[in-house]
Write an enzyme that holds these catalytic residues in place. Structure first.
Site, PDB file in Angstrom:
ATOM      1  N   GLU A 112       0.828  -1.165   0.037  1.00 53.65           N
ATOM      2  CA  GLU A 112      -0.049   0.040  -0.126  1.00 53.65           C
ATOM      3  C   GLU A 112       0.776   1.337  -0.145  1.00 53.65           C
ATOM      4  OE1 GLU A 112      -2.888   0.129  -0.413  1.00 53.65           O
ATOM      5  OE2 GLU A 112      -3.756  -1.734  -0.162  1.00 53.65           O
TER       6      GLU A 112
ATOM      7  N   SER B 263     -46.718 -12.931  50.085  1.00 52.14           N
ATOM      8  CA  SER B 263     -46.260 -13.388  51.586  1.00 52.14           C
ATOM      9  C   SER B 263     -44.596 -13.356  51.526  1.00 52.14           C
ATOM     10  CB  SER B 263     -46.524 -14.844  52.071  1.00 52.14           C
ATOM     11  OG  SER B 263     -47.911 -14.760  52.098  1.00 52.14           O
TER      12      SER B 263
END
Length: 680
Positions: free
Chosen positions: A93, A364
């Site tokens: 590149e 409960s």
């Protein structure tokens, strides 16, 4: 014809003119370049942040999910990338990357000449810096306008960032095809490994893809991919980076292409991840965009074993065609880490998170909170109140409340608080609640971390004000931890992709409750599994007791619409709710034991392989054998006796005399014939 000659004065004149023109041109260029430099300086450093996938980790650092960002990208620093990949990328590149300042003028000139000959943009000469600028800020259109903008951004990048930073940014933003952005994502996708583990063969193949992902992907065209790989390997050899032998081995290396993104499957624990994301946003102040696109590394408290067990147990317990929905939360009492969370039967069908969003009546399961307040007010497990049908008047005598026991069963006599809790006697609970004043339970619930508002009414003792499963499970985790409270913890640590720690959980426990009284309460709560406390009805955990392998403390609860089971060991707390989303009443055909079955199966499997641990008995707490029928100290003759905990000095003083053996009457000595004769 005479040749035209230029006189010396004219020559001087033209020379001066050219010199002035050249000078002005040079000055103009200097001013232009200086102005350009100042302009770039005024613009400042360009923002280089890019969208990245945020990853979620379980408590063992295994990835359990990721944010659905538009680009699948996992940022990785240069020192965690294979050197082969970096070298291959540079030679193909931008060989002069470390020598130029953003532009390779020789390549630019060559590309410009090629473009002029073709009268269009046909050849690229972009450096890595220019490509990085394009990836960050621009489109990929081949236009002169885009190239100019690219040049400006490239200059700014070179001005403010080091070569290492630019190269790192480039390899983390370049596109490798198939939705893979950045080298780490590409490495995971193509080869199922980290970028730092790439071989020369793998690295040289990957480095060739960005030139044209649709052409050079090995999944799209292996021949073209291999041809470009050969080119890259030759360039590496030409630069003296590899040998000819390395080139041959790399090119002939047998590559195993995976072609699958990591974490592509359905996220694990989606309800938990949703709750964790909510905690990030609401409690830690991290905005949703940063969570989704910020590339964060979020380390959670999720225990994968617990989560898997929870999901399997729910799937195995609730009938497939049933519309009953469950919620389960598991918490480690020692640090209040949420280790498992399920908010429904199927997240894809219904993402509504019942574990943290639904507000349902706890029934409960609220009673232990009430009885802690009673213990602090002078009650003991042996305190007796009468269990019989009772109408309670309140609000200055203007209102009447008549609670009922299950199946309208009552003792018809005094019972102890320990037995009242084990049998879930509602009359005892309401009497206690009204004796303490209803506001006491409201404040106690707040101290336990219940975040929903509660009404200070007589029925509150029976759990008629809605709560969240997460809050209730954490309240019981506080009990399991001896009264030391902390908010539920979902997130241990948050890091950026670069490893910077943004947040780390700092434990902040608060001893909100008396450890001695909490030990007494916990021991009372083991009674729901102890048939020694059976009375006018069976203890509420009687059906579970034969299948338990260790001591548990807990409480079940039910209303017409909600069924609960919450309980704990010293190592783990779990809370389970089951019900209909629309508040439908359970019918006779419905299985009302779903919550209990899920809870016990989860707890037994989660503890498998761990030694049972007894609940602690702190200094100042004494154990006394009690006759559960009358709350008195049991004698060895009492047919039923159960050990109960008391804070020292509050234990009963009266002994049970009901079962002592009756003394035999002394037999009189038979009278002799002489005694019978004598009158005296």
């Amino acid at each position: 014809m005479k040749a035209t000659t230029l006189s010396f004065p004219k020559l001087q004149k033209w020379t001066r003119a050219l010199a002035f023109a050249g000078g002005f041109t040079l000055i103009g260029l200097l001013l232009l370049s200086g102005g350009g430099y100042l302009y770039l300086k005024l613009l400042g450093a360009p923002e280089i942040a890019v969208p990245q996938s945020t990853l979620y980790f379980a408590d063992n650092d295994q990835v359990i999910g990721e944010s659905q960002a538009a680009e699948k990208r996992y940022w990785v620093p240069l020192d965690e990338v294979s050197p082969y990949l970096l070298q291959a990328t540079l030679v193909i590149e931008d060989k002069k990357f470390f020598d130029h300042h953003g532009f390779d003028y020789k390549r630019v000139a060559g590309a410009a000449w090629a473009d002029l000959k073709a009268m269009s943009k046909v050849q690229g000469a972009s450096t890595i810096t220019q490509q990085y600028a394009r990836n960050l800020y621009l489109s990929h259109d081949k236009t002169w306008k885009r190239k100019f903008s690219e040049a400006v951004y490239a200059a700014r990048l070179e001005m403010y960032y080091s070569k290492k930073e630019i190269l790192e940014g480039y390899i983390n933003t370049i596109y490798y095809g198939h939705g893979a952005y950045g080298i780490e994502t590409a490495s995971q996708f193509y080869f199922g490994k980290k970028a730092g583990q790439l071989t020369l063969g793998e690295a040289s193949l990957l480095a060739g893809i960005p030139k044209g992902p649709s052409n050079y992907s090995p999944l799209t065209s292996m021949p073209q991919a291999k041809e470009r790989q050969r080119l890259i390997l030759r360039e590496l050899k030409k630069e003296g980076i590899i040998t000819g032998e390395q080139l041959k081995r790399a090119y002939s290396e047998e590559l195993e292409i995976v072609g699958k993104h990591p974490h592509a499957e359905m996220e694990q624990a989606p309800y938990f991840l949703e709750a964790a994301e909510q905690a990030l946003s609401s409690k830690l102040g991290i905005d949703e965009q940063a969570i989704a696109l910020g590339g964060l590394r979020i380390y959670t408290t999720l225990n994968l074993k617990h989560q898997r067990i929870a999901e399997e147990v729910i799937e195995q317990t609730i009938d497939e065609d049933s519309e009953v929905q469950p919620a389960l939360v598991a918490i480690s009492p020692q640090n209040h880490h949420v280790t498992a969370l399920v908010g429904g039967k199927d997240y894809e069908e219904s993402p509504y998170n019942r574990a943290v969003q639904a507000i349902r009546q706890p029934g409960s399961t609220l009673k232990p909170l009430l009885y802690y307040a009673a213990l602090k007010s002078g009650f003991t497990p042996a305190t007796k109140l009468r269990s019989e049908e009772t109408a309670f008047t309140y609000d200055g005598g203007r209102e009447t409340y008549t609670p009922r026991n299950f199946n309208h069963q009552y003792a018809g006599k005094d019972i102890t608080m320990a037995q009242a809790l084990a049998l879930s006697d509602n009359i005892y609970a309401v009497k206690t609640h009204l004796f303490l004043q209803p506001e006491t339970l409201v404040k106690t619930a707040e101290r336990f971390g219940i975040t929903t508002p509660m009404k200070a009414v007589p029925s509150l003792a029976l759990g008629t004000s809605g709560v969240r499963v997460l809050d209730m499970a954490n309240a019981y985790a506080t009990m399991a931890n001896g009264g030391e409270h902390e908010e539920p913890v979902f997130i241990k640590r948050v890091e950026t992709a670069q490893g910077e720690v943004l947040y780390e959980h700092q434990p902040n426990p608060e001893q909100r409750f008396d450890p001695k009284q909490m030990a007494v309460l916990t021991h009372m709560m083991t009674g729901i599994f102890d048939t020694k406390l059976n009375g006018y009805t069976s203890v509420t955990g009687a059906s579970l007791a034969p299948r338990t392998t260790r001591p548990y403390a807990g409480k079940s609860g039910s209303t017409k619409f909600d069924y609960w089971m919450i309980g704990y060991t010293p190592q783990l707390t779990a809370g389970v709710w089951a019900g209909y989303d629309d508040g439908r009443t359970f019918t006779v055909a419905d299985d009302k034991t779903y919550a209990k079955k899920i809870w016990l199966a989860f707890m037994e499997k989660a503890h498998r392989g761990k030694d049972p641990k007894p609940f602690p008995q702190p200094r100042g707490v004494t154990a006394v054998a009690i006759n559960p029928e009358n709350g008195k100290i049991a004698s060895k003759y009492c047919p039923v006796q159960r050990e109960m905990y008391f804070v020292r000095g509050t234990e009963p003083e009266e002994y049970c005399m009901e079962h002592l053996p009756k003394k035999k009457k002394k037999k009189e000595k038979p009278e002799s014939w002489l005694d019978q004769l004598l009158p005296f």
